[in-house]
Enzyme design. Sequence first.
Site, PDB file in Angstrom:
ATOM      1  N   HIS A   1      34.256  19.867  51.381  1.00 10.40           N
ATOM      2  CA  HIS A   1      33.813  20.030  49.992  1.00 10.40           C
ATOM      3  C   HIS A   1      35.035  19.971  49.064  1.00 10.40           C
ATOM      4  CE1 HIS A   1      32.656  22.438  46.442  1.00 10.40           C
ATOM      5  NE2 HIS A   1      31.471  21.899  46.634  1.00 10.40           N
ATOM      6  N   PRO A   2      34.871  19.549  47.809  1.00 12.49           N
ATOM      7  CA  PRO A   2      36.038  19.432  46.911  1.00 12.49           C
ATOM      8  C   PRO A   2      36.859  20.706  46.719  1.00 12.49           C
ATOM      9  CG  PRO A   2      34.142  18.301  45.978  1.00 12.49           C
ATOM     10  CD  PRO A   2      33.654  18.997  47.209  1.00 12.49           C
ATOM     11  N   ARG A   3      36.287  21.872  47.015  1.00  5.80           N
ATOM     12  CA  ARG A   3      37.070  23.112  46.911  1.00  5.80           C
ATOM     13  C   ARG A   3      37.999  23.315  48.116  1.00  5.80           C
ATOM     14  NH1 ARG A   3      35.873  27.767  43.848  1.00  5.80           N
ATOM     15  NH2 ARG A   3      37.590  28.629  45.033  1.00  5.80           N
ATOM     16  N   LYS A   4      37.784  22.533  49.174  1.00  9.36           N
ATOM     17  CA  LYS A   4      38.572  22.734  50.397  1.00  9.36           C
ATOM     18  C   LYS A   4      39.838  21.863  50.368  1.00  9.36           C
ATOM     19  CE  LYS A   4      34.948  25.022  50.964  1.00  9.36           C
ATOM     20  NZ  LYS A   4      34.158  25.848  51.742  1.00  9.36           N
ATOM     21  N   ALA A   5      40.670  22.008  51.403  1.00  9.64           N
ATOM     22  CA  ALA A   5      42.012  21.400  51.379  1.00  9.64           C
ATOM     23  C   ALA A   5      41.987  19.877  51.453  1.00  9.64           C
ATOM     24  CB  ALA A   5      42.857  21.976  52.497  1.00  9.64           C
TER      25      ALA A   5
END
Length: 371
Positions: free
Chosen positions: A182-186
């Site tokens: 997901h875009p919040r992940k690295a």
Amino acid sequence: MIRLADPALGEAEIEQASEVLRSGHLVQGARVAAFEGALGAFLGVPNALAASSGTAALHLALLALGVGPGDAVLVPAFTFPATANVVELVGARPVFVDVKPDTYCLDPNLFDRAIDEWDGPERLRAAIPVHEFGAPCDLAALGARADRAGLVLVEDAACALGTRWQGRHVGTFGALGCFSWHPRKAITTGEGGAVCTADPALAERVALLRNHGIRRGGAEGWDLVLPGLNYRLTEFQAALGQGQLARFGETLALRRELVAHYRQSLEGVPGLRLPAKVEGHAWQTFMVVLPPGVERSAVAARLHADGIEAGAGAQAVPLLTYYREKYALPADRFPVAAELFRQGLALPLHPRLTPRDVARVATSLRKALSP
Ligand SMILES: *Cc1c(COP(=O)(O)O)cnc(C)c1O
């Protein structure tokens, strides 16, 4: 605006993804296989299977294990709701366990107690420790206890690409390990995820379940051997993931450097708690805990006025409406999760951030907390 997270897609992987789009081969194929190969090599695990999200990965893991009605699964009380939701969705019961106030991960002592005190009627089948924000869980303690109790470990490593426990990548300790893109992940593929396992039989079940239950081969070319889902990743997503994975070492070093800057500029702020320094932490999120009585929304608004995005880190899941109403758990059962949910403030952390940005965030936060 200094963003909380900022997916840093490079031109190289954008070009690769465009090439895939031009090729017309869009769904799971050679690019997904290449990404899976690169991921398996990076983690040191024989089977890495791409999925359409981290939630899909967790769902596939539980389905592959046959966790279902009559089973109970231990999950941390402080996490993203997907960890507990997948347990509900397979018809099992999530059993919440509180976390540690400095790592935000499952507390091994409370984990022990939850197992000792469990009196059913469901059978304790599995546990899903979460490597919260990239901090490695105490896999030695949790793993040993799970083994003794006959529980299967599924690691929720959604936030924890690059996290290591005693030198070895997390997501490779449990029967299965799950990641999110997901875009919040690295690293990000927009939506996406992966399931890792050393067990070839589990890998085969995951592969079947993510593609409708279809097995290729035989006289007809294919057959349906169980009811599955469509949890596949696309080819262009795989191209994005592979490009970011190839330079993930740099990304990780940058994140660790930025966290060191945060520590330097925030240590000694009265009442402010910083996350524990843990060996092997990948720092997907840097969440501080505000002093008691300070309202997070007011602090977040002050930061926002200075052009800085900040907000809650994760949720005290048993206190959210669905779980609160279904299980009627005492409100004071999860004091740490409740505090982290109320007072936790995630600060901007991503590879486009500079040490100067970190200094700006720290100054703004100090100002917001000064009387
Ligand atoms: C992000 C996250 C998930 C869900 O991943 P998605 O790819 O958004 O479905 C699950 N568990 C944890 C701990 C997460 O942080």
